[in-house]
Design an enzyme around this catalytic site. Structure first.
Site, PDB file in Angstrom:
ATOM      1  N   ARG A 213       0.865  -1.174   0.000  1.00 31.62           N
ATOM      2  CA  ARG A 213       0.000   0.000   0.000  1.00 31.62           C
ATOM      3  C   ARG A 213       0.897   1.217   0.000  1.00 31.62           C
ATOM      4  NH1 ARG A 213      -4.205  -1.572   4.825  1.00 31.62           N
ATOM      5  NH2 ARG A 213      -4.765  -3.584   3.935  1.00 31.62           N
TER       6      ARG A 213
ATOM      7  N   ASP B 161       1.143   5.394   0.186  1.00 25.08           N
ATOM      8  CA  ASP B 161       0.347   6.547   0.624  1.00 25.08           C
ATOM      9  C   ASP B 161       0.035   7.481  -0.538  1.00 25.08           C
ATOM     10  OD1 ASP B 161       0.568   5.680   3.169  1.00 25.08           O
ATOM     11  OD2 ASP B 161       2.020   7.201   3.815  1.00 25.08           O
TER      12      ASP B 161
ATOM     13  N   TYR C 177      13.098   1.299  -0.824  1.00 30.70           N
ATOM     14  CA  TYR C 177      12.560   2.649  -1.010  1.00 30.70           C
ATOM     15  C   TYR C 177      13.710   3.646  -1.122  1.00 30.70           C
ATOM     16  CZ  TYR C 177       7.831   1.248   0.446  1.00 30.70           C
ATOM     17  OH  TYR C 177       6.595   0.675   0.527  1.00 30.70           O
TER      18      TYR C 177
ATOM     19  N   ARG D  15       9.169   7.350   5.951  1.00 30.40           N
ATOM     20  CA  ARG D  15       9.031   8.803   6.095  1.00 30.40           C
ATOM     21  C   ARG D  15       9.456   9.274   7.490  1.00 30.40           C
ATOM     22  NH1 ARG D  15       3.027   9.762   4.201  1.00 30.40           N
ATOM     23  NH2 ARG D  15       3.509  11.829   5.044  1.00 30.40           N
TER      24      ARG D  15
END
Lengths: 245, 245
Positions: free
Chosen positions: B49, B51, B111, B198
């Site tokens: 998922r 954001d 990431y 994040r």
């Protein structure tokens, strides 16, 4: 007082550099920003006219007033950026002599044209490249590009209808390289005719696809006939990347 | 029949991956595209998922029907892309066994988080980075990042309010490098909690700015208190860059 500003801009949302009656332009936005900051009209002169949709990784312009700006040079970039959309950025500012001319004093400009050569498109390069899904040969294109180097008459590589009569320009570098799925044409010269880089790019792509030969480019340069050169590549793949004074 | 699709997408215009009642999502757009192509509902399952606003340079999902798709696998990417906006691109497609699971079979994900560290912002990275104008030290951040490597309890690096109870994850690589004006945090792991990358990024930035120390990170990891970790960096700088099955 005359200030030289270094800019970057994403051309996607602009009808090019030059002020127009209808349509948002980079020059128009800068004039508005300066009016808002200084409370008076400021003359903004660019290093080049870029077409609608064309990008600039490096662009120079001067801002000129009869008096002073009322804000120190070092603070101008952030001050002006606060009045601009985020797709334009003033990167630096310095004072230059009154007789400095942003356009006429340019010695060389370098453009890069980005072709997305993936079978499927790269979404990160949407409006920032020309998607050509058929496989291109950067080697064939690089060899063909060498024919542009030198002082030549580029009349065939100028948009038809342009009123410029002196069509001789000096190209000092022309090369094509591959970076992953992207094919990038890089060209440096002392000046460029209207649509010249885009027609060069379209012609090189046609050479790689076997629709034109290097001989065709040579004969286009010789005869100066626009019809002998290749198609005009779309604006959105074109970047002004360096300007030397 | 189950097909594994490799995608890329620019997250700017999407409320993330997962279908929502209100708001355009990548999964929602794919479901619509398949319905238009196949004339029936297709089950689309993603690897992760993401954001709202987060980007993917590489993303995998499966598309599944009880029957066949009615279009050969090799032609699916272009066929699906024709029904999608240009900020999503299906890059390839191949058939996989019925028991393959796009999410549970992921071994590692990587990431990258892009920080625009120029004094003025780079317009080409607008909505594609976090602009931090204060000078960061990639060396300090890289050293601090090493503390994340290993099998650890990342409870402090999860958005508060998340209902996940098993907060142990294995991080195999965490590094920070500079590319020109950009500072890039890269992290690989077997799984990530909600907002984990994040919060890691926000914490590393605070370490570089002297607001937090490596000791603070260590104690956040020890006690699992979200308040001990740093701020949550904005979504728009985050990219899923690689998924390994």
């Amino acid at each position: 007082m005359k200030i030289l500003l270094k800019l970057m801009y994403l051309g996607e949302n602009y009808c090019g550099w030059q002020v127009q009656e209808n349509g948002k332009t980079v020059q128009g936005e800068l004039c508005r920003a300066f009016r808002e900051i200084c409370g008076k009209d400021v003359r903004v002169t660019g290093c080049s006219r870029t077409d609608s949709g064309v990008h600039a990784k490096e662009y120079f312009c001067t801002a000129e007033t009869d008096g002073i700006f009322g804000i120190p040079c070092g603070k101008l970039p952030l001050a002006v950026n606060a009045h601009l959309d985020r797709d334009i950025s003033v990167r630096s500012a310095k004072e230059v002599p009154k007789d400095f001319h942003a356009r006429y004093d340019v010695k060389y400009k370098t453009y890069e044209y980005v072709i997305d050569n993936g079978v499927t498109h790269d979404p990160f390069l949407e409006k920032r490249s020309w998607h050509v899904p058929k496989k291109l040969s950067e080697t064939v294109m690089d060899e063909a590009a060498k024919i542009f180097v030198g002082e030549k008459n580029f009349a065939a590589f100028m948009a038809s209808g342009s009123k410029v009569t002196d069509t001789v320009r000096r190209i000092t570098e022309a090369s094509v390289r591959r970076e992953g799925e992207n094919v990038i044409f890089r060209v440096t010269g002392n000046g460029f005719l209207y649509n010249m880089v885009r027609i060069m790019t379209g012609t090189l792509v046609e050479v790689s696809l076997g629709k034109k030969s290097v001989k065709d480019i040579a004969s286009a340069l010789d005869c100066g006939d626009r019809k002998k050169a290749g198609m005009t590549a779309p604006a959105e793949g074109l970047y002004l990347v360096s300007v030397v004074y």
